[in-house]
Design an enzyme around this catalytic site. Structure first.
Site, PDB file in Angstrom:
ATOM      1  N   LYS A 130       8.602 -14.862  10.232  1.00  0.00           N
ATOM      2  CA  LYS A 130       9.242 -13.712   9.583  1.00  0.00           C
ATOM      3  C   LYS A 130       9.975 -12.869  10.622  1.00  0.00           C
ATOM      4  CE  LYS A 130       7.906  -9.554   8.426  1.00  0.00           C
ATOM      5  NZ  LYS A 130       9.173  -8.835   8.571  1.00  0.00           N
ATOM      6  N   GLY A 175       6.121  -6.696  18.610  1.00  0.00           N
ATOM      7  CA  GLY A 175       6.472  -5.488  17.867  1.00  0.00           C
ATOM      8  C   GLY A 175       5.738  -4.295  18.429  1.00  0.00           C
ATOM      9  N   THR A 222       1.297  -1.652  15.068  1.00  0.00           N
ATOM     10  CA  THR A 222       1.287  -2.842  14.205  1.00  0.00           C
ATOM     11  C   THR A 222       0.397  -3.913  14.829  1.00  0.00           C
ATOM     12  OG1 THR A 222       3.609  -2.318  13.789  1.00  0.00           O
ATOM     13  CG2 THR A 222       2.800  -4.381  12.879  1.00  0.00           C
ATOM     14  N   GLU A 273       2.633  -9.148  21.803  1.00  0.00           N
ATOM     15  CA  GLU A 273       3.573  -8.553  22.769  1.00  0.00           C
ATOM     16  C   GLU A 273       3.994  -7.216  22.189  1.00  0.00           C
ATOM     17  OE1 GLU A 273       4.159  -9.889  25.607  1.00  0.00           O
ATOM     18  OE2 GLU A 273       3.308 -11.858  25.229  1.00  0.00           O
ATOM     19  N   CYS A 276      12.206  -3.616  25.119  1.00  0.00           N
ATOM     20  CA  CYS A 276      10.835  -3.241  25.486  1.00  0.00           C
ATOM     21  C   CYS A 276      10.683  -3.138  26.998  1.00  0.00           C
ATOM     22  CB  CYS A 276       9.857  -4.256  24.916  1.00  0.00           C
ATOM     23  SG  CYS A 276      10.278  -5.927  25.406  1.00  0.00           S
ATOM     24  N   GLU A 328       6.176   5.977  23.680  1.00  0.00           N
ATOM     25  CA  GLU A 328       7.335   5.087  23.641  1.00  0.00           C
ATOM     26  C   GLU A 328       8.396   5.677  22.700  1.00  0.00           C
ATOM     27  OE1 GLU A 328       7.159   1.234  21.611  1.00  0.00           O
ATOM     28  OE2 GLU A 328       8.167   0.339  23.334  1.00  0.00           O
TER      29      GLU A 328
HETATM   30  P1  NAD Z   1       7.161  -3.224  14.235  1.00  0.00           P
HETATM   31  O1  NAD Z   1       5.787  -3.361  14.767  1.00  0.00           O
HETATM   32  O2  NAD Z   1       7.441  -2.149  13.277  1.00  0.00           O
HETATM   33  O3  NAD Z   1       7.610  -4.581  13.496  1.00  0.00           O
HETATM   34  C1  NAD Z   1       7.613  -5.827  14.147  1.00  0.00           C
HETATM   35  C2  NAD Z   1       7.474  -6.916  13.104  1.00  0.00           C
HETATM   36  O4  NAD Z   1       6.188  -6.811  12.506  1.00  0.00           O
HETATM   37  C3  NAD Z   1       8.479  -6.836  11.959  1.00  0.00           C
HETATM   38  O5  NAD Z   1       8.865  -8.125  11.580  1.00  0.00           O
HETATM   39  C4  NAD Z   1       7.669  -6.174  10.860  1.00  0.00           C
HETATM   40  O6  NAD Z   1       8.126  -6.469   9.566  1.00  0.00           O
HETATM   41  C5  NAD Z   1       6.308  -6.805  11.101  1.00  0.00           C
HETATM   42  N1  NAD Z   1       5.164  -6.061  10.544  1.00  0.00           N
HETATM   43  C6  NAD Z   1       5.051  -4.729  10.321  1.00  0.00           C
HETATM   44  N2  NAD Z   1       3.851  -4.460   9.754  1.00  0.00           N
HETATM   45  C7  NAD Z   1       3.193  -5.646   9.645  1.00  0.00           C
HETATM   46  C8  NAD Z   1       1.921  -6.024   9.135  1.00  0.00           C
HETATM   47  N3  NAD Z   1       1.080  -5.145   8.614  1.00  0.00           N
HETATM   48  N4  NAD Z   1       1.572  -7.317   9.194  1.00  0.00           N
HETATM   49  C9  NAD Z   1       2.404  -8.244   9.716  1.00  0.00           C
HETATM   50  N5  NAD Z   1       3.640  -7.941  10.179  1.00  0.00           N
HETATM   51  C10 NAD Z   1       4.023  -6.662  10.154  1.00  0.00           C
HETATM   52  O7  NAD Z   1       8.101  -3.146  15.500  1.00  0.00           O
HETATM   53  P2  NAD Z   1       9.680  -2.921  15.525  1.00  0.00           P
HETATM   54  O8  NAD Z   1       9.947  -1.484  15.211  1.00  0.00           O
HETATM   55  O9  NAD Z   1      10.360  -3.978  14.741  1.00  0.00           O
HETATM   56  O10 NAD Z   1      10.008  -3.215  17.065  1.00  0.00           O
HETATM   57  C11 NAD Z   1       9.923  -2.268  18.077  1.00  0.00           C
HETATM   58  C12 NAD Z   1       8.660  -2.425  18.888  1.00  0.00           C
HETATM   59  O11 NAD Z   1       8.576  -3.741  19.409  1.00  0.00           O
HETATM   60  C13 NAD Z   1       8.615  -1.518  20.083  1.00  0.00           C
HETATM   61  O12 NAD Z   1       7.334  -0.948  20.183  1.00  0.00           O
HETATM   62  C14 NAD Z   1       8.867  -2.444  21.259  1.00  0.00           C
HETATM   63  O13 NAD Z   1       8.343  -2.030  22.485  1.00  0.00           O
HETATM   64  C15 NAD Z   1       8.204  -3.684  20.785  1.00  0.00           C
HETATM   65  N6  NAD Z   1       8.699  -4.847  21.501  1.00  0.00           N
HETATM   66  C16 NAD Z   1       7.876  -5.476  22.404  1.00  0.00           C
HETATM   67  C17 NAD Z   1       8.325  -6.576  23.132  1.00  0.00           C
HETATM   68  C18 NAD Z   1       7.441  -7.290  24.120  1.00  0.00           C
HETATM   69  O14 NAD Z   1       7.804  -8.391  24.526  1.00  0.00           O
HETATM   70  N7  NAD Z   1       6.305  -6.746  24.516  1.00  0.00           N
HETATM   71  C19 NAD Z   1       9.620  -7.043  22.915  1.00  0.00           C
HETATM   72  C20 NAD Z   1      10.435  -6.379  21.997  1.00  0.00           C
HETATM   73  C21 NAD Z   1       9.964  -5.296  21.295  1.00  0.00           C
END
Ligand code: NAD
Length: 482
Positions: free
Chosen positions: A174, A227, A231, A249, A283, A384
């Site tokens: 997804k 993400g 989450t 991650e 990130c 963040e």
């Molecule tokens: P998010 O956690 O809101 O969403 C990420 C994904 O998780 C999306 O596909 C979302 O639909 C899904 N999701 C949300 N709730 C869920 C649930 N209950 N169960 C399963 N899936 C669920 O994050 P975002 O706003 O899309 O991305 C930004 C974040 O990602 C920032 O915190 C950033 O630091 C982090 N990030 C980390 C890395 C890394 O490699 N460590 C890389 C890129 C981004």
């Protein structure tokens, strides 16, 4: 209006509920497509397709799997412009960045794991004197779940899918509902490359509905998630009682430690990029900049001067350095932190305001923002923000710099600017981060372990680490008569 359909069992299908979500173009604030708003029933269909595909795919020769992954990589390269334009429109990032980084990295992910699987091996241990020979069988897990965020849409989506299928798993994936377009286009590419039906299933929808259904599915054996930390915490809580394998991650608040003995010009140029590339929505961006006192004043002046020159504009203009933020709600969140900074006594040295771009007046544009802070414990320095906002602050000693660098809950990456080798080693050992860049930033060799410490996550991606994650190690102990 274009519909972003699910890709299940090699076919594009509508969500069972026939419900749709609006998909926005952040550069002008307009809805330009409709996203399948999938639920547990769609995930079940995707799971069934993946389950049926698993026995054959997991027994497909390494050469054949590799050939298909390399073909997907080639097709992504062939469609570079189409995919980069789609990414820029969906995400708001400069087209130049999508052309140079996002899409080439997506093809590199498939090419890398298409090759890596041909070199992957496991261990053997001979128990001398006991007449036994142990060897480790590394078998694919079965059906696995991959969930990715919006900031590097195709880049991070494929970073999970490529090792999962290379290792012989089948996948229910997804992408973020905020940026689903290039994941949608990937389905067609996989079909064209000859990926068998059901090996990769792409389901669109929100986290609480489609994402949650993947995590809760009792037969999906592992979750690879990138993400936010909140989450990730929720996913860990849901998946742990089912003993799923988890790779998380998560967020970051990465420090840049700049010492007076660094190559100043190089540091300045890279620091502008590490602060504001992709509107600060990487990130790995360095959002806390600590500068050694003797060069602090000069840095402050030069950094502001350089940042002033960045051109904010629509993503499709070749001159644009800074495009639109990904969504209205994210823009508002980032702005709220600028207000918090002002309340906390932070000094805005540059930026802080929305920008109106000609012919794109309703887009989500924000000036790159530099805030001088005097207390590293303030909220803008601890939480963040994930936008074009950095803090700067001086330090006097190496110990003080390290202490401030480590005094956050995150531990993803860090950047060190110095020409002192001994200091490089001392800090690399003591800094709490999964990645330490020294005199560089975002330099990636895909063989290296990638991931964070503390609240930035659990597990490592990249290279054989990813192939190990997507396989189960089974020890086979054979006794022989000697
Ligand atoms: P998010 O956690 O809101 O969403 C990420 C994904 O998780 C999306 O596909 C979302 O639909 C899904 N999701 C949300 N709730 C869920 C649930 N209950 N169960 C399963 N899936 C669920 O994050 P975002 O706003 O899309 O991305 C930004 C974040 O990602 C920032 O915190 C950033 O630091 C982090 N990030 C980390 C890395 C890394 O490699 N460590 C890389 C890129 C981004």
């Amino acid at each position: 209006m274009q519909k972003i359909l699910n890709y299940i069992n090699g076919e594009y299908v509508e969500p069972i509920s026939k419900k749709w979500l609006d998909n926005y173009n952040p550069s002008n604030g307009e809805v330009y497509s409709q996203i399948a708003n999938s639920n547990a029933e769609d995930i079940e269909n995707a799971y069934q397709a993946a389950k049926v595909a698993f026995p054959k795919w997991s027994n497909t020769t390494i050469d054949e799997r590799s050939r298909i992954l390399l073909k997907i990589a080639d097709l992504i390269d062939e469609k570079l412009v189409e995919l980069a334009e789609a990414e820029a429109k969906d995400n708001g990032k400069p087209l130049s960045l999508a052309l140079a980084v996002d899409i080439p990295r997506a093809s590199a992910n498939f090419r890398f794991f298409g090759n890596a699987i041909t070199q992957f091996s496991s261990e053997a241990h001979e128990s001398v004197g006991l007449n036994t020979m142990n060897f480790t069988l590394r078998q694919p897990l079965g059906v696995v779940g991959c969930i990715s965020p919006w900031n590097l849409p195709l880049y991070l989506f494929t970073w999970k899918i490529a090792p999962a299928i290379a290792a012989g798993n089948t996948v229910v994936a997804k992408p973020s509902e905020v940026t689903p377009m290039t994941a949608f286009l990937l389905g067609e590419i996989c079909s064209e490359a000859g990926l068998p039906k059901g090996v990769l299933n792409i389901v669109h929808g929100t986290g609480p509905s489609a994402g949650q259904a993947i995590v809760e599915h009792k037969n999906i054996k592992a979750i690879s998630f990138t993400g936010g930390t909140k989450t990730g915490e929720h996913i860990a809580r849901t998946a742990a009682p089912m003993f799923k394998k988890l790779s998380l991650e998560l967020g970051g608040k990465n420090p840049n430690l700049i010492f007076a003995d660094c190559n100043y010009e190089k540091m300045l140029e890279v620091t502008v990029r590490s602060s504001f590339a992709n509107q600060g929505q990487i990130c790995l961006c360095g959002s806390r900049i600590f500068v050694e006192k003797p060069i602090y004043k000069k840095f402050k002046k030069d950094f502001v001067e350089k940042v002033k020159q960045l051109k904010i504009g629509n993503p499709f203009d070749a001159e644009t350095n800074i495009g639109a933020l990904v969504s209205k709600s994210h823009l508002e969140k980032v702005e709220s932190y600028i207000k918090i900074a002002e309340k906390e006594g932070g000094k805005i040295l540059f930026g802080g305001n929305r920008v109106t771009v000609k012919d794109f007046e309703n887009g989500y544009y924000l000036e790159p923002t530099i805030i001088e802070v005097s207390d590293d414990q303030c909220r803008v320095n601890q939480e963040e923000i994930f936008g074009p906002v950095v803090t700067i602050m001086p330090f006097e000693t190496e110990e003080e710099a390290l202490q401030m660098a480590n005094s956050v809950k995150y531990g993803l990456s860090s950047t060190l600017w110095t020409s002192d080798l001994n200091r490089t080693m001392r800090i690399s050992k003591k800094i709490e981060a999964g990645i330490v860049w020294v005199n560089t930033w975002l330099n990636r060799d895909l063989r290296t372990p990638f991931g964070g410490m503390k609240d930035s996550g659990v597990g490592r991606e990249g290279g054989f680490e990813a192939l190990r994650f997507f396989t189960e190690a089974k020890n086979v102990c054979i006794r022989y008569e000697g």
